[in-house]
Design a protein around this motif. Sequence first.
Motif, PDB file in Angstrom:
ATOM      1  N   ARG A 157      -0.472   1.306 -12.641  1.00 40.79           N
ATOM      2  CA  ARG A 157      -1.170   2.680 -12.623  1.00 40.79           C
ATOM      3  C   ARG A 157      -0.062   3.767 -13.317  1.00 40.79           C
ATOM      4  O   ARG A 157      -0.533   4.940 -13.504  1.00 40.79           O
ATOM      5  N   ASP A 167      -7.392  -4.464  -6.203  1.00 41.14           N
ATOM      6  CA  ASP A 167      -6.812  -3.097  -6.268  1.00 41.14           C
ATOM      7  C   ASP A 167      -7.719  -2.029  -5.812  1.00 41.14           C
ATOM      8  O   ASP A 167      -8.597  -2.043  -6.441  1.00 41.14           O
ATOM      9  N   TYR A 190     -12.444   0.333  -7.145  1.00 38.58           N
ATOM     10  CA  TYR A 190     -11.672  -0.881  -6.768  1.00 38.58           C
ATOM     11  C   TYR A 190     -12.032  -1.723  -7.975  1.00 38.58           C
ATOM     12  O   TYR A 190     -12.886  -1.865  -8.710  1.00 38.58           O
ATOM     13  N   SER A 221      -6.496  11.190  -4.589  1.00 43.38           N
ATOM     14  CA  SER A 221      -5.439  11.836  -3.921  1.00 43.38           C
ATOM     15  C   SER A 221      -5.726  12.977  -2.899  1.00 43.38           C
ATOM     16  O   SER A 221      -5.151  13.197  -1.954  1.00 43.38           O
ATOM     17  N   THR A 277      -2.601   6.138  -1.873  1.00 40.96           N
ATOM     18  CA  THR A 277      -3.567   6.218  -2.732  1.00 40.96           C
ATOM     19  C   THR A 277      -3.849   5.096  -3.323  1.00 40.96           C
ATOM     20  O   THR A 277      -4.703   4.967  -4.233  1.00 40.96           O
ATOM     21  N   TYR A 278      -3.432   4.041  -2.978  1.00 42.35           N
ATOM     22  CA  TYR A 278      -3.429   2.569  -3.433  1.00 42.35           C
ATOM     23  C   TYR A 278      -3.094   1.493  -2.558  1.00 42.35           C
ATOM     24  O   TYR A 278      -1.999   1.377  -1.940  1.00 42.35           O
ATOM     25  N   ASN A 328       4.713   4.736  -6.537  1.00 38.95           N
ATOM     26  CA  ASN A 328       4.385   5.734  -7.280  1.00 38.95           C
ATOM     27  C   ASN A 328       5.427   6.127  -8.552  1.00 38.95           C
ATOM     28  O   ASN A 328       5.720   7.082  -8.873  1.00 38.95           O
ATOM     29  N   ARG A 374      -3.035  -3.052  -2.585  1.00 41.76           N
ATOM     30  CA  ARG A 374      -3.235  -4.192  -3.592  1.00 41.76           C
ATOM     31  C   ARG A 374      -3.291  -5.168  -2.442  1.00 41.76           C
ATOM     32  O   ARG A 374      -2.370  -5.352  -1.662  1.00 41.76           O
ATOM     33  N   ASN A 377       3.382   0.384  -7.993  1.00 36.33           N
ATOM     34  CA  ASN A 377       2.377   1.179  -7.834  1.00 36.33           C
ATOM     35  C   ASN A 377       2.339   1.753  -6.361  1.00 36.33           C
ATOM     36  O   ASN A 377       2.181   3.205  -6.116  1.00 36.33           O
ATOM     37  N   THR A 378       3.060   1.006  -5.411  1.00 38.73           N
ATOM     38  CA  THR A 378       3.312   1.644  -3.981  1.00 38.73           C
ATOM     39  C   THR A 378       4.177   2.585  -3.998  1.00 38.73           C
ATOM     40  O   THR A 378       4.290   3.659  -3.270  1.00 38.73           O
ATOM     41  N   SER A 389       0.627  -1.306  -0.043  1.00 40.16           N
ATOM     42  CA  SER A 389      -0.022   0.063  -0.008  1.00 40.16           C
ATOM     43  C   SER A 389       0.935   1.319  -0.226  1.00 40.16           C
ATOM     44  O   SER A 389       1.938   1.295   0.348  1.00 40.16           O
ATOM     45  N   SER A 401      -8.162   1.826  -5.070  1.00 38.97           N
ATOM     46  CA  SER A 401      -7.674   3.284  -5.380  1.00 38.97           C
ATOM     47  C   SER A 401      -8.532   4.386  -4.408  1.00 38.97           C
ATOM     48  O   SER A 401      -9.635   4.379  -4.339  1.00 38.97           O
TER      49      SER A 401
END
Length: 541
Positions: free
Chosen positions: A493, A285, A271, A290, A191-192, A387, A194, A384-385, A188, A287
């Motif tokens: 992402r 997933d 999701y 932001s 903003t995300y 960014n 999994r 993703n985590t 995590s 989201s």
Amino acid sequence: MKDSSMIWHKEFIKTCLLIIWGFAIFQICVSCAVTAKKRYCKAESCYYELRRDIESQKYRYNWLRCIKQFQDVYKQEPADPWASACMYMSGKLYGELYIQSYRNSDKHEAIDIFRGVIKRYPKSRYRAKAAAAIRALETDVSESRRSKTGTQACNTRKKYIPATSRTHQSNRKTVGNITTITGIRHWSNPTYTRIVIDANRETSFTHRLLKKDSSINKPQRLYVDLKNSIQGKKIEKFTPINDELLRDVRAGQYTPHVVRVVVDIKSIDTYKIFSLKNPFRVVLDMSGDSMVAGSTAPTGKTPTKILSTKQARRDCPLIVVDPGHGGHDYGSSGYLKKVYEKDIALQIAGRLAKKIRKKLLYEVLMTRTIDSYLTLEERTAIANTKNADLFISIHTNDSENQSTYGIETYVLNLATENSEITVAARENATSTKNISDLQTILTDIMQNTKIDESSLLASYIQDSSYKYLRSRYTQVKNNGVKKAPFYVLLGARMPAVLIETSFISNPRECKRLSSASYQEHLCEGIIKGIRKYVEKSRMAS
């Protein structure tokens, strides 16, 4: 004598007419049987074409068109041997249409048709199939009735997925084979998040998003029910997450044959949920907006802007380089002895990371730096985590035909060629059939992913790599940019590509891939493609 001759002559004509009449009736019956079979095959072709065309599945009339073709056969020729098959298939299509439409009328229509198969064709081999289908559908109905929030029809897409249960059916028969839920993993950032639910075998599952209920002090929550399952002894029953999106994940034996995994939510925007195979696992997933998650990122980004606002806050781009395979996963074996894809991918990725840092002055994160194993969903979760701005997965290609050679770059999308499906199946360590099954849900998974940006990045990398290598080597082939449903790219992402650097199965290219100089030149070409992409994206923004 004359009279007896005439009588014999009449009897002969009568017998001939009976034979001709009987033969004609036989021909008509044969013709009807052939016609029914041909009509079944035509209806089946309609069904398979619909399954392959994700866009067509969105429109109800396409489903009804195929259903009508099956229904015409058993309604017009109910005694034909193919009638039971057609009736069963029409019920099956209504059941699949229900998964798309969420209309109870479609579900009940499917159940009624399956009951008709059992009643009309009790000796048919489709009787057992129809009974199994009814059990699956009626189980879903009874569970929906037990839920506090009833099933609602969903005809429009909303910001939140409506609180309706959706069934993901397994293609495997699970009767007598209990699935064990073995673990829960998560990654995590603000903003995300999994979450991955691991299991020892494939099974079907449903999921439902529930609203916050302040009266009983219940947060918004999402649950996943895994059918025909038991909870493993080592699985954590409570997993705290406590990021900006989620509170925790809970797992329990909801019924003797259903394991329920509940995600307690703080605040999410959307999701996505899907399953992967070999081994079977369910990926969730989630989201968050932001701004809701505490970001001060500005709004109003345009579709042409390549780097997202959260990524633009970083002083320099972060590129995640992913060496394919690793550990016990050797990948493809080379034409030369003791040459394996996992080793070549790690060597190329290491050289590429150094060049990115030195020549582009970008940050680089490698998903693995040693010979270790990572799951495919973990690699994307890392990007993703963190960014990341770009995700580049490095692989070598393989073919049964050792003369096949060349470079190709892939993006996540529906595969349109058998060769693309074959490559995806090999890199996903699964079957081509599983890839075809994945394609049926890929449209939903791909929403809000950076498809256009990924295609642009892939085109620059493919073109630059080919031209750079061609200037230094003979017999270099440009296989172009291709698309396929790679597990490692699902849910990314950021712009994400998978590079099949060369064919490890080809004698000449296997030797080149083992060469440090070829790896350096290959990375130089990739660098040029990345630089061009970033420059173009900055101009666009």
